[in-house]
Design an enzyme around this catalytic site. Structure first.
Site, mmCIF file in Angstrom:
data_model
loop_
_atom_site.group_PDB
_atom_site.id
_atom_site.type_symbol
_atom_site.label_atom_id
_atom_site.label_comp_id
_atom_site.label_asym_id
_atom_site.label_seq_id
_atom_site.Cartn_x
_atom_site.Cartn_y
_atom_site.Cartn_z
ATOM 1 N N ARG A 267 -18.158 -44.575 31.335
ATOM 2 C CA ARG A 267 -16.738 -44.788 31.576
ATOM 3 C C ARG A 267 -16.340 -46.109 30.946
ATOM 4 O O ARG A 267 -17.126 -47.054 30.910
ATOM 5 C CB ARG A 267 -16.465 -44.842 33.084
ATOM 6 C CG ARG A 267 -15.015 -45.020 33.442
ATOM 7 C CD ARG A 267 -14.907 -45.374 34.918
ATOM 8 N NE ARG A 267 -15.405 -44.304 35.744
ATOM 9 C CZ ARG A 267 -14.704 -43.229 36.065
ATOM 10 N NH1 ARG A 267 -13.487 -43.081 35.604
ATOM 11 N NH2 ARG A 267 -15.214 -42.301 36.835
ATOM 12 N N ARG B 288 -12.683 -48.329 28.838
ATOM 13 C CA ARG B 288 -11.247 -48.589 28.831
ATOM 14 C C ARG B 288 -10.433 -47.423 28.301
ATOM 15 O O ARG B 288 -9.233 -47.341 28.564
ATOM 16 C CB ARG B 288 -10.955 -49.832 27.995
ATOM 17 C CG ARG B 288 -11.449 -49.754 26.566
ATOM 18 C CD ARG B 288 -11.141 -51.051 25.824
ATOM 19 N NE ARG B 288 -11.722 -51.037 24.487
ATOM 20 C CZ ARG B 288 -11.524 -51.985 23.604
ATOM 21 N NH1 ARG B 288 -10.778 -53.020 23.918
ATOM 22 N NH2 ARG B 288 -12.080 -51.927 22.419
ATOM 23 N N GLY C 132 -11.332 -44.034 28.777
ATOM 24 C CA GLY C 132 -11.558 -42.783 29.489
ATOM 25 C C GLY C 132 -12.989 -42.644 29.960
ATOM 26 O O GLY C 132 -13.742 -43.604 29.997
ATOM 27 N N VAL D 241 -16.624 -40.126 29.724
ATOM 28 C CA VAL D 241 -17.338 -39.132 28.915
ATOM 29 C C VAL D 241 -18.264 -38.317 29.804
ATOM 30 O O VAL D 241 -19.046 -38.866 30.577
ATOM 31 C CB VAL D 241 -18.152 -39.801 27.793
ATOM 32 C CG1 VAL D 241 -18.950 -38.755 27.017
ATOM 33 C CG2 VAL D 241 -17.229 -40.547 26.846
ATOM 34 N N ASP E 2 -12.654 -50.520 15.310
ATOM 35 C CA ASP E 2 -13.445 -50.905 16.487
ATOM 36 C C ASP E 2 -14.902 -50.535 16.232
ATOM 37 O O ASP E 2 -15.567 -49.955 17.088
ATOM 38 C CB ASP E 2 -12.915 -50.222 17.749
ATOM 39 C CG ASP E 2 -13.480 -50.846 19.027
ATOM 40 O OD1 ASP E 2 -13.937 -52.017 18.965
ATOM 41 O OD2 ASP E 2 -13.467 -50.189 20.078
#
Length: 524
Positions: free
Chosen positions: A213, A215, A217, A219, A336
């Site tokens: 988990r 920022r 969402g 998985v 990112d």
């Protein structure tokens, strides 16, 4: 009900360093003060920022700011749990101040919302009609005398209380559950998570196990018919990241072996309970970052990972003309890039994931309304930290290559061919700025002192690792224009891998020849 549901739905919000706040807009909020108790007070608080930009919405809807806090009636202390944006609730329309008016809160959870930029910076409790207000922040109590609004607030208090009790139980359960690692998301205290029904959409997907988990969402490992897949679940606040990811995946020529395989997207639920699913291939080994924490890599493994990673980044960066099978693919900057966003396949090749911040460069069109300072601070290039980016395609691609150099350093630090003991896994700049650097920490280290992660002398004693170190240094060069391209990194690593194999074969043949000659001499 909407207020308490936010307690479950909003633990992870899309963050970024944003433009200056515009004037107050009574028709909604563009910016809100951000806070997340789990993120901003925990291991990943380096990703926490003071404000967030609210996402786009339909013309007939509005964005609002909110605060969720807890009041301890024994210590008389208020603790902020969450602050941020959420979408369209008439309860919040035209309220310039964030004020909780409900006096009956047995669990001591308080919620308020308001319209306007940063209107949730201050908040208060103004119970009506009988109790004096308990002011949390020193602002003037705002009193609403409209009887209809008071009735509305009171009417939702009972279902809100019931949901708080239920979600508290879920929160306790997930705190006790040990999480694994997967995909690009930082591992966090999971908090409450409403499980989506596995059969609401077109695909018969069954969610099996939450893997991480962060920022953007959560998985899940999931079952889709006879295939194990990954399902990334975005809350409604991160719909824009979900839309960006699928836009990237749906570009022509994106079906590439070194890019995470895309399966599909789905929307589940409605209104505030809506969730957005991104369905992709599942890779059991997880992210490169998490793999290196628990494992070392051999020279062939390191070369395989680095070559495929660079090839995936090269494919993302390059323009590909249209052909009979596929249309035109524009250049894409990841923005990112880090070891958390590189996944390892079963054969130890890499694929690139997480395109929630990616930028598409359409020919002849400007970059659009974008922000320069996005991504993870630890991996930000000097020009990003300085806020001195040229908003051109090549500038953004060079920013990716700086981060690529840091990931190569992470690989080298765990390679078994170094002449000496292999240290524990460290993030880039962990020795210089620690685990939770501020933006100012990174600016001081990278921009002013021009520091880079330490390359040990024991690494340079191996000829292959020496060349690998030269490559990473050319990637993280302070001068952006001097950095290597992804295609150059890929070609260097491939050539380096082949030459080391040939050298090894030559040495083996020489040893075998000497052994044969020695045998003949002894028999003479």
């Amino acid at each position: 009900m909407s207020a308490v549901y936010l307690f479950a739905l909003l633990p992870c919000l899309t963050l970024g360093f944003l433009d200056p706040i515009s004037a107050h807009d009574v028709k909604g909020s563009q910016f809100c003060q951000f806070y997340n108790e789990t993120m901003c007070g925990g291991e990943f608080r380096e990703d926490c920022v003071e404000r967030e930009q609210c996402g786009p919405h339909d013309p007939d809807k509005r964005n609002h700011c909110y605060v969720l806090w807890q009041y301890d009636s024994i210590t008389h202390k208020s603790t902020i749990k969450l602050k941020g944006c959420f979408l369209d609730s008439k309860e919040c329309y035209d309220k310039q101040h964030c004020v909780e008016k409900n006096a009956d809160r047995k669990k001591q959870h308080f919620f308020c919302c308001c319209d306007g930029n940063m209107c949730n910076k201050n908040f208060s409790w103004d119970p009506q009609p009988t109790q004096p207000p308990h002011v949390v922040h020193e602002i003037e109590p705002v009193r609403n005398t409209e009887q209809e609004f008071v009735t509305l607030v009171l009417s939702i208090s009972i279902p809100m209380l019931a949901l708080v009790i239920t979600l508290s139980g879920i929160f306790y359960y997930y705190r006790r559950k040990k999480l694994g690692y997967f995909n690009e998301l930082p591992t966090m205290d999971p908090g409450p998570l409403p499980q989506p029904s596995p059969n609401l959409g077109n695909r018969p997907i069954q969610l099996l196990e939450i893997k991480a988990r962060g920022r953007f969402g959560a998985v899940w490992k999931a079952q889709l018919r006879n295939e194990v897949v990954a399902v990334k679940v975005f809350p409604i606040q991160d719909k824009q990241s979900w839309q960006t990811e699928q836009e990237i995946f749906k570009l022509a020529h994106m079906d590439h072996e070194d890019v995470l395989r895309f399966i599909g997207v789905e929307k589940r639920g409605d209104n505030l309970q809506a969730e957005f699913w991104l369905i992709t291939a599942y890779h059991e080994k997880g992210s490169l970052c998490d793999y290196l924490k628990a494992n070392v890599v051999s020279w062939p493994e390191m070369c395989r990972i680095a070559e495929s990673m660079a090839r995936g980044l090269m494919h993302l960066h390059e323009e590909i003309p249209a052909n009979k099978a596929d249309g035109y693919k524009p250049a894409v900057a990841h923005r990112d890039f880090k070891s958390k966003n590189v996944l390892l396949k079963a054969d130890m090749s890499a694929c690139i994931a997480d395109f929630g911040l990616a930028l598409i460069f359409h020919p002849g069109k400007p970059c659009g309304d974008t922000h320069g300072q996005v991504g993870t601070r630890r991996y930000m290039a000097p020009e990003v930290l300085e806020g001195a980016i040229n908003f051109t395609r090549d500038s953004f691609l060079r920013i990716d290559m700086y981060a690529c150099g840091l990931v190569l350093w992470e690989l080298a630090s765990r390679c078994t061919v170094q002449d000496g003991p292999i240290g524990e896994y460290r993030l880039p700049f962990e020795e210089e700025v620690g685990l939770h650097p501020t933006l100012e920490d990174m600016q001081d280290s990278v921009v002013h002192k021009k520091e880079r992660p330490l390359i040990l002398e024991t690494w340079r004693k191996h000829p292959g690792l020496l060349a690998f170190c030269d490559t990473m240094e050319e990637c993280w060069d302070h001068d952006a224009e001097a950095r290597l391209s992804a295609s150059c990194v890929m070609e260097r690593v491939a050539s380096l891998s082949r030459s080391m194999v040939l050298n090894s074969s030559t040495l083996i043949r020489v040893d075998n020849t000497n052994e044969t000659l020695g045998t003949k001499e002894s028999s003479m």
